[in-house]
Design an enzyme around this catalytic site. Structure first.
Site, PDB file in Angstrom:
ATOM      1  N   GLY A  75       0.794  -1.206   0.000  1.00 14.75           N
ATOM      2  CA  GLY A  75       0.000   0.000   0.000  1.00 14.75           C
ATOM      3  C   GLY A  75       0.833   1.266   0.000  1.00 14.75           C
ATOM      4  CG  PHE A  76       3.058   2.270   3.117  1.00 17.13           C
ATOM      5  CD1 PHE A  76       2.259   3.331   3.479  1.00 17.13           C
ATOM      6  CD2 PHE A  76       3.134   1.177   3.960  1.00 17.13           C
ATOM      7  CE1 PHE A  76       1.556   3.321   4.671  1.00 17.13           C
ATOM      8  CE2 PHE A  76       2.437   1.154   5.155  1.00 17.13           C
ATOM      9  CZ  PHE A  76       1.641   2.229   5.507  1.00 17.13           C
TER      10      PHE A  76
ATOM     11  CB  VAL B  91      10.248  -3.084  -1.102  1.00 19.64           C
ATOM     12  CG1 VAL B  91      11.522  -3.242  -0.290  1.00 19.64           C
ATOM     13  CG2 VAL B  91       9.102  -2.630  -0.211  1.00 19.64           C
TER      14      VAL B  91
ATOM     15  CG  ASP C  58      -0.284  -2.535   7.455  1.00 17.01           C
ATOM     16  OD1 ASP C  58      -1.270  -3.279   7.365  1.00 17.01           O
ATOM     17  OD2 ASP C  58       0.398  -2.186   6.479  1.00 17.01           O
TER      18      ASP C  58
END
Length: 435
Positions: free
Chosen positions: A137-138, A141, A255
């Site tokens: 969601g962020f 990576v 989370d």
């Protein structure tokens, strides 16, 4: 050898360079005429640094378009390999900064630092798609190799939104989070703010995340063994206990999920993203839900208020996933929500060993299985008051089964009433035919 990226780093004061033929300014008469004549040129036209940058940019652009460059980039690769697109990127950067002044000067601790964008760009090969470890969601990576010492790190990219203001407001707080050290947390090495992006730099975990190992796509791969599963549960519990009860300022993760549980070379659990969760608490001006459906407690879904009990609920879901090998939410299963399936087993007094991952082929400790299932049920109680604290969870995992035997069980009606929102959402999704 295949050449994919070429990066030239100029000194930070390159714009102050003067051409070699430039005449130093003096106080003698007549020099003012020369100065005035310079002002007639466009701004920066006579600055040696800008001339060098302009020439380099033009030369590299033309170089990227040549057949020689394309042949060099594709040298040694198979014909089926997709051709690498040539591009020329120019960016202004800042120096990496050590942050020991913000958090003390203990020489025995690896202090966090502000990374330069250049070293992250070079280390990730221009944030190549081939270096992507995962996405959430962020943001994505990336795996990166630091050009200075060859250290392998993981770089998480997400929107900062406020640019320079972000650094002034939250740099000290992120530095404090990065200062946290626990064997079951993924260490935050530092960060970089570039344009509208925040780049968080973590230690690289060789075995990636728990969800990749637990829900393996290639069924020929060996499943996660029972001993390692128990070790992961204990490590995750210790990490949450540290964040909830062993710090001066409590940290609520918000989370907790299998994709945020990283595994090191010895398959020790390392909880990640705890720094992002704390930052989000400041960013969200109103109470907003931050999490993944299936891991969020009923009261958190309704109120958006983050509590330690909500973290414990998410932990319980992860425990049930580890035991069963099933995902928290799976619309391909007859029972979509794993929590609902397990609670139905408990309420109807069905044999709990039927919940064990079939990939284990019966190779598990029965007593430990019962302990983990019972713990998962207690942690995912729809009433937050009935959930154990992380201190109690750690004690139960150490073998104190009496603590969990005394937990109050909720009725089937109460469970359905408190989970009405989640159950309704599942029905609506199923009606749309979404898998």
């Amino acid at each position: 050898m295949q050449l994919t990226h070429l990066c030239l780093i100029m000194p930070s004061d390159y714009d102050k360079l003067e051409p070699l033929h430039a005449t130093p300014q003096t106080n003698i008469k007549g020099s003012q005429k020369k100065v005035k004549s310079r002002k007639q040129h466009p701004q920066g036209a006579c600055c040696g640094g800008h001339v060098v940058a302009t020439l380099l940019h033009g030369s590299l652009t033309r170089l990227c378009e040549t057949k020689w460059w394309n042949n060099l980039c594709q040298h040694g690769t198979r014909r089926k390999t997709k051709q690498i697109k040539s591009s020329c990127v120019v960016f202004h950067d800042m120096e990496g900064v050590q942050l020991s002044s913000m958090i003390g000067k203990d020489s025995n601790i690896n202090h966090p630092r502000i990374f330069s964008y250049a070293e992250l760009y070079i280390g990730s090969r221009g944030f190549s798609e081939e270096e992507v470890l995962g996405s959430g969601g962020f943001g994505k990576v990336y795996k990166a190799v630091m050009p200075s010492d060859g250290t392998v790190v993981a770089v998480k990219c997400c929107l900062a939104g406020k640019g320079g203001q972000f650094e002034k407001t939250f740099a000290a707080e992120l530095a404090a989070v990065a200062h946290l050290r626990h064997k079951n947390l993924v260490p935050l090495r530092g960060w970089c703010v570039f344009e509208d992006q925040l780049y968080l730099v973590y230690d690289y975990m060789p075995n990636l995340s728990l969800d990749r190992v637990l829900f393996r796509k290639n069924m020929k791969e060996e499943p996660l063994g029972w001993v390692r599963r128990g070790k992961i549960v204990k490590g995750l519990a210790c990490a949450l206990h540290y964040l909830h009860e062993q710090l001066e300022t409590q940290i609520i993760h918000r989370d907790v999920k299998t994709s945020n549980v990283m595994l090191d070379s010895h398959y020790n659990a390392r909880l990640g993203d705890f720094g992002l969760a704390r930052w989000l608490e400041h960013e969200l001006e109103s109470k907003s839900v931050c999490g993944i459906f299936g891991y969020m407690s009923p009261e958190y879904v309704e109120s958006g208020e983050a509590t330690t009990a909500a973290d414990v609920y998410s932990f319980g879901v992860v425990v049930l996933e580890i035991v069963s090998g099933l995902k928290a939410v799976d619309f391909r299963q007859p029972e979509v929500l794993l929590v609902k399936k397990v609670h139905e087993f408990e309420m109807r007094k069905r044999p709990l060993e039927e919940l064990a991952d079939i990939g284990l082929n019966g190779e598990y400790n029965y007593k430990e299985l019962m302990r983990l299932v019972s713990l998962g049920v207690a942690c995912t109680s729809s009433d937050p008051k009935l959930r154990p604290s992380t201190r109690k969870i750690v004690s139960i995992l150490d073998g104190n089964d009496k603590l969990i035997m005394g937990e109050n069980m909720e009725s089937r009606e109460d469970w359905r009433e408190r989970n009405a929102c989640s159950l309704s959402l599942v029905k609506r999704i199923q009606a749309l035919g979404i898998q």
